[in-house]
Design a protein around this motif. Sequence first.
Motif, PDB file in Angstrom:
ATOM      1  N   ALA A  47       0.825  -1.209   0.000  1.00 43.24           N
ATOM      2  CA  ALA A  47       0.000   0.000   0.000  1.00 43.24           C
ATOM      3  C   ALA A  47       0.860   1.260   0.000  1.00 43.24           C
ATOM      4  O   ALA A  47       0.346   2.357   0.222  1.00 43.24           O
ATOM      5  CB  ALA A  47      -0.927   0.001   1.216  1.00 43.24           C
ATOM      6  N   ALA A  48       2.164   1.097  -0.228  1.00 50.72           N
ATOM      7  CA  ALA A  48       3.080   2.237  -0.371  1.00 50.72           C
ATOM      8  C   ALA A  48       3.330   2.992   0.932  1.00 50.72           C
ATOM      9  O   ALA A  48       3.767   4.142   0.900  1.00 50.72           O
ATOM     10  CB  ALA A  48       2.577   3.212  -1.442  1.00 50.72           C
ATOM     11  N   VAL A  49       3.062   2.349   2.080  1.00 46.12           N
ATOM     12  CA  VAL A  49       3.351   3.005   3.355  1.00 46.12           C
ATOM     13  C   VAL A  49       4.849   3.301   3.424  1.00 46.12           C
ATOM     14  O   VAL A  49       5.686   2.432   3.151  1.00 46.12           O
ATOM     15  CB  VAL A  49       2.898   2.114   4.534  1.00 46.12           C
ATOM     16  N   GLY A  50       5.175   4.524   3.805  1.00 46.37           N
ATOM     17  CA  GLY A  50       6.549   5.002   3.678  1.00 46.37           C
ATOM     18  C   GLY A  50       7.546   4.474   4.665  1.00 46.37           C
ATOM     19  O   GLY A  50       8.732   4.328   4.357  1.00 46.37           O
ATOM     20  N   SER A  51       7.088   4.185   5.898  1.00 45.28           N
ATOM     21  CA  SER A  51       7.992   3.678   6.929  1.00 45.28           C
ATOM     22  C   SER A  51       7.322   2.522   7.668  1.00 45.28           C
ATOM     23  O   SER A  51       6.193   2.664   8.143  1.00 45.28           O
ATOM     24  CB  SER A  51       8.355   4.776   7.931  1.00 45.28           C
TER      25      SER A  51
END
Length: 291
Positions: A47-51
């Motif tokens: 889901a492209a969560v950054g961290s």
Amino acid sequence: MAFRNHRFSRLELLIGKEGLSRYRNLHVMIVGAGGVGSFAAEAIARAAVGSVTLVDHDEVCVTNVNRQLHAFTDTVGKKKVQLLVERLQKINPLANYHAIAEHHHPDKNDFIFAEAERLAGKPVDAVIDCIDTLIPKVDLIVRCKEKNIPIWSSMGSASRLDPAQIKCADISETKVDKFAKQIRLKLREQGITEGVRVVYSTEEAIDPEQAVPGTEWHCICPTIEKEFGACQHKRVMLGTNSYIPPIFGMWLAGDLLKHYLEGIDLKNRDTFEKTPTYDEFKKVLNLGQPK
């Protein structure tokens, strides 16, 4: 060309530019990297969560193969969190993934929160709890509530077969699940009666004669002598399968991700002016090209 050509284009078509931006700015900590946690982690990464910070002390055991994403013949004995970090980096090399090869316990106070913030360079925004032991699980929930960090918690996924009976609700609404009842009672002692999103099952747990460490159950873990979490330290070994824990993990991730879209008008989201062809994507992203 009027399209945003990146690996999460299909997600952006669904949730818009603002939704994708929200995901990329999140720092999610997942505690427990087994059958539930490994699938939750992958859903969060895709889901492209950054961290993303992964917390688990354990190594892969051959008996994990039936339900854990990182469990293969050639990964037995390796740290689960490190294997997951390597896997998630292949999904999204632009995100930040960190491994904390420790177990959470009340004696360790806020260690995992401080370490996660140090590694990611930003505080934890949300927690997915996939711990399968009572006291550490309750302690983690209490700490999140005290810190005002939203937490999504897995209840009992073992000893069940029916995916249709898996639910997602506030912990105050759980029923049937005996593990959830124990957690509710412990949380009530801390003044917490609601405000924790959980995934649980209304299916009565199947309770055949369980394997008891030291009797008919013979531990084949490569780290049998480890101090914490070894088979011989457990009262019983519960049966599980290939699909119930993953569904728990996916639902935890899904409910969290949906939460962070609140307030966005998805019917009027910012979408692409043009849907690219595969050839256009291939040219821009070098798909299928040797590194």
